[in-house]
Design a protein around this motif. Structure first.
Motif, PDB file in Angstrom:
ATOM      1  N   SER A 195     -13.469  33.806   8.521  1.00 47.83           N
ATOM      2  CA  SER A 195     -13.512  33.975   7.063  1.00 47.83           C
ATOM      3  C   SER A 195     -12.533  33.018   6.376  1.00 47.83           C
ATOM      4  O   SER A 195     -12.871  32.359   5.395  1.00 47.83           O
ATOM      5  CB  SER A 195     -13.195  35.425   6.702  1.00 47.83           C
ATOM      6  OG  SER A 195     -13.131  35.588   5.299  1.00 47.83           O
ATOM      7  N   GLU A 196     -11.301  32.947   6.934  1.00 52.55           N
ATOM      8  CA  GLU A 196     -10.315  32.040   6.346  1.00 52.55           C
ATOM      9  C   GLU A 196     -10.735  30.582   6.506  1.00 52.55           C
ATOM     10  O   GLU A 196     -10.505  29.758   5.621  1.00 52.55           O
ATOM     11  CB  GLU A 196      -8.955  32.267   7.005  1.00 52.55           C
ATOM     12  CG  GLU A 196      -8.347  33.626   6.684  1.00 52.55           C
ATOM     13  CD  GLU A 196      -7.013  33.825   7.395  1.00 52.55           C
ATOM     14  OE1 GLU A 196      -6.579  32.889   8.090  1.00 52.55           O
ATOM     15  OE2 GLU A 196      -6.413  34.902   7.235  1.00 52.55           O
ATOM     16  N   HIS A 197     -11.362  30.239   7.669  1.00 50.62           N
ATOM     17  CA  HIS A 197     -11.836  28.867   7.878  1.00 50.62           C
ATOM     18  C   HIS A 197     -12.906  28.500   6.862  1.00 50.62           C
ATOM     19  O   HIS A 197     -12.920  27.381   6.317  1.00 50.62           O
ATOM     20  CB  HIS A 197     -12.388  28.727   9.294  1.00 50.62           C
ATOM     21  CG  HIS A 197     -12.909  27.361   9.606  1.00 50.62           C
ATOM     22  ND1 HIS A 197     -14.239  27.026   9.448  1.00 50.62           N
ATOM     23  CD2 HIS A 197     -12.292  26.232  10.042  1.00 50.62           C
ATOM     24  CE1 HIS A 197     -14.420  25.774   9.764  1.00 50.62           C
ATOM     25  NE2 HIS A 197     -13.253  25.264  10.137  1.00 50.62           N
ATOM     26  N   GLY A 198     -13.838  29.456   6.606  1.00 52.03           N
ATOM     27  CA  GLY A 198     -14.861  29.178   5.598  1.00 52.03           C
ATOM     28  C   GLY A 198     -14.250  28.966   4.228  1.00 52.03           C
ATOM     29  O   GLY A 198     -14.639  28.037   3.495  1.00 52.03           O
ATOM     30  N   THR A 199     -13.285  29.810   3.885  1.00 49.95           N
ATOM     31  CA  THR A 199     -12.618  29.646   2.587  1.00 49.95           C
ATOM     32  C   THR A 199     -11.878  28.317   2.512  1.00 49.95           C
ATOM     33  O   THR A 199     -11.952  27.596   1.502  1.00 49.95           O
ATOM     34  CB  THR A 199     -11.638  30.806   2.356  1.00 49.95           C
ATOM     35  OG1 THR A 199     -12.340  32.050   2.450  1.00 49.95           O
ATOM     36  CG2 THR A 199     -10.990  30.694   0.993  1.00 49.95           C
ATOM     37  N   LEU A 200     -11.158  27.973   3.613  1.00 54.89           N
ATOM     38  CA  LEU A 200     -10.425  26.716   3.636  1.00 54.89           C
ATOM     39  C   LEU A 200     -11.369  25.517   3.557  1.00 54.89           C
ATOM     40  O   LEU A 200     -11.079  24.535   2.866  1.00 54.89           O
ATOM     41  CB  LEU A 200      -9.583  26.638   4.915  1.00 54.89           C
ATOM     42  CG  LEU A 200      -8.704  25.381   5.092  1.00 54.89           C
ATOM     43  CD1 LEU A 200      -7.707  25.260   3.955  1.00 54.89           C
ATOM     44  CD2 LEU A 200      -7.980  25.420   6.431  1.00 54.89           C
TER      45      LEU A 200
ATOM     46  N   LYS B  64     -14.293  25.390   2.112  1.00 53.90           N
ATOM     47  CA  LYS B  64     -14.745  25.279   0.725  1.00 53.90           C
ATOM     48  C   LYS B  64     -13.659  24.682  -0.159  1.00 53.90           C
ATOM     49  O   LYS B  64     -13.934  23.833  -1.016  1.00 53.90           O
ATOM     50  CB  LYS B  64     -15.156  26.654   0.200  1.00 53.90           C
ATOM     51  CG  LYS B  64     -16.401  27.221   0.860  1.00 53.90           C
ATOM     52  CD  LYS B  64     -16.756  28.584   0.298  1.00 53.90           C
ATOM     53  CE  LYS B  64     -18.004  29.143   0.968  1.00 53.90           C
ATOM     54  NZ  LYS B  64     -18.340  30.495   0.449  1.00 53.90           N
ATOM     55  N   ASP B  65     -12.402  25.114   0.058  1.00 55.09           N
ATOM     56  CA  ASP B  65     -11.298  24.555  -0.725  1.00 55.09           C
ATOM     57  C   ASP B  65     -11.140  23.065  -0.461  1.00 55.09           C
ATOM     58  O   ASP B  65     -10.908  22.276  -1.391  1.00 55.09           O
ATOM     59  CB  ASP B  65      -9.993  25.286  -0.399  1.00 55.09           C
ATOM     60  CG  ASP B  65     -10.008  26.730  -0.870  1.00 55.09           C
ATOM     61  OD1 ASP B  65     -10.863  27.061  -1.718  1.00 55.09           O
ATOM     62  OD2 ASP B  65      -9.180  27.529  -0.385  1.00 55.09           O
TER      63      ASP B  65
END
Length: 400
Positions: A70-75, A77-78
């Motif tokens: 989840s954090e990798h996907g958010t990162l 996208k960022d």
């Protein structure tokens, strides 16, 4: 009677001893079985505990991996958003730099030239104060680069460093893979090269001497390249691409093995072609801080004139010549945006402080080579194995 009694007593004693022996053996075996059962029970309890802990660990690992995904996907996208913002900012910077570039060598007489009024005043015998007419002694070309119009990443072929160029007098394209070798690849056109898988389909040309560095040039079906076998002999070789033979070799003595660009130490000298002919950029020794320029006769390889450009070798990655003006491209050892930071005009019309600012859009690393084609007003760049075409916009030198 007495022997019989003794026999009975002896038999009874033997039977009693055997009974005690077997009872002891049974007790021993029973104790061993009980110990084994206790050990098995202990192992079972330990196995159950380990299994429970493993299940808990697997559950914790799954939860952690889910969180990391989840954090990798958010990162991601960022980062994509940041990359888009960086690209937009770079485009805006390129636009602002082009729009706000300082004018080269501007004075009162420039306005007269731009308004095409100089000829009228000259016909009336008028001459404005502060005007000093300059005669071109080396270059008759009157154009200077004003900016980069577009960038096209053609493909990626070969080593991180190399050279590719197009003959200004034909459509043929030449590929120099790496920084040394005796084989080059010839394509009939840029389109043929772009469509080819790698260098398949090219004509392979084997040279009689190895080329050194990323400083080769092609002009009018002749290849000019650097050959250096020892520390003091720098040779420029002229090779007939149609006839397949060396037509001339010029010796260019240097004091020690020096490289013209500190960021590309494999390039001991750089040959450049523009509308005025053939140029050589070099350094006489490692102690020489600046890049030197020599004008060469493309027919005889004679040196016609030599200049100290005043452009430092430190942090230089490549250079090219347009209309007798040298543009030296600089970068940093941690690759960033390449930029023209020093300009030298053989006619002293354009100087670095007043030349238009020129930044290259950030791509991969640093240019291993930049080759100018005067017929197309384009640069052919090699950047970390990528072949790039920069289309240039030109304007008139203000004092010409």
């Amino acid at each position: 009677m007495k022997p019989v009694l003794l026999l009975l007593v002896s038999t009874a004693w033997t039977f009693t001893g055997a009974q005690h022996y077997y009872q002891g053996l049974m007790d021993y075996l029973e104790n061993r079985l009980l110990a084994i059962e206790d050990r098995m029970q202990f192992w079972h309890e330990q196995s159950h505990r380990y299994h429970t802990e493993l299940q808990d660990f697997k559950k914790l690992t799954a939860e952690t991996m889910a969180g990391l995904r989840s954090e990798h996907g958010t990162l991601s996208k960022d980062l994509e958003g940041a990359a888009a913002q960086v690209d937009r900012v770079e485009r805006e910077m390129d636009y602002v730099e082009i729009q706000t570039s300082p004018r080269a060598c501007a004075n009162k007489a420039d306005r007269v030239v731009e308004q095409e009024a100089w000829g009228q005043r000259e016909s009336r015998g008028e001459e404005e104060d502060g005007w000093e007419e300059l005669h071109s002694e080396v270059s008759d070309c009157v154009e200077i680069i004003s900016g980069i119009r577009s960038v096209k990443i053609l493909k990626r072929v070969g080593s991180p460093k190399g050279t590719w160029t197009r003959d200004p007098r034909s459509s043929k394209v030449y590929i120099f893979n790496g920084t040394s070798g005796d084989i080059i690849y010839q394509f009939n056109s840029v389109l043929d090269f772009s469509r080819s898988p790698g260098v398949t389909g090219s004509r392979q040309i084997r040279l009689p001497f190895d080329w050194r560095g990323a400083g080769s040039a092609v002009y009018n079906d002749y290849l000019y390249y650097i050959k250096q076998e020892d520390e003091i002999d720098l040779q420029v070789v002229k090779y007939d691409l149609l006839g397949g033979s060396v037509t001339d070799v010029a010796m260019f003595p240097v004091e020690s093995r020096a490289t013209v660009y500190s960021l590309n130490p494999e390039t001991v000298a750089d040959l450049a072609v523009d509308g005025e002919g053939l140029w050589l950029l070099y350094a006489t020794s490692d102690s020489e801080p600046n890049i030197n320029l020599a004008k060469m006769d493309p027919d005889t390889l004679d040196i016609e004139q030599i200049w100290d450009t005043g452009c430092p070798r430190e942090n230089a990655e490549a250079s090219f010549v347009v209309c007798g003006t040298v543009y030296v491209v600089y970068n940093t050892r941690l690759a960033s945006r390449s930029r023209v930071q020093c300009v030298f005009d053989v006619n002293d019309v354009v100087i670095s402080e007043e030349a238009p600012l020129l930044y290259f859009p950030r791509r991969y690393g640093a240019h291993a080579s930049l080759k100018y084609n005067p017929e197309e007003t384009q640069l052919y760049g090699w950047d970390d194995g990528y072949q790039i075409v920069y289309r240039l916009t030109m304007k008139r030198k203000l004092l010409v």
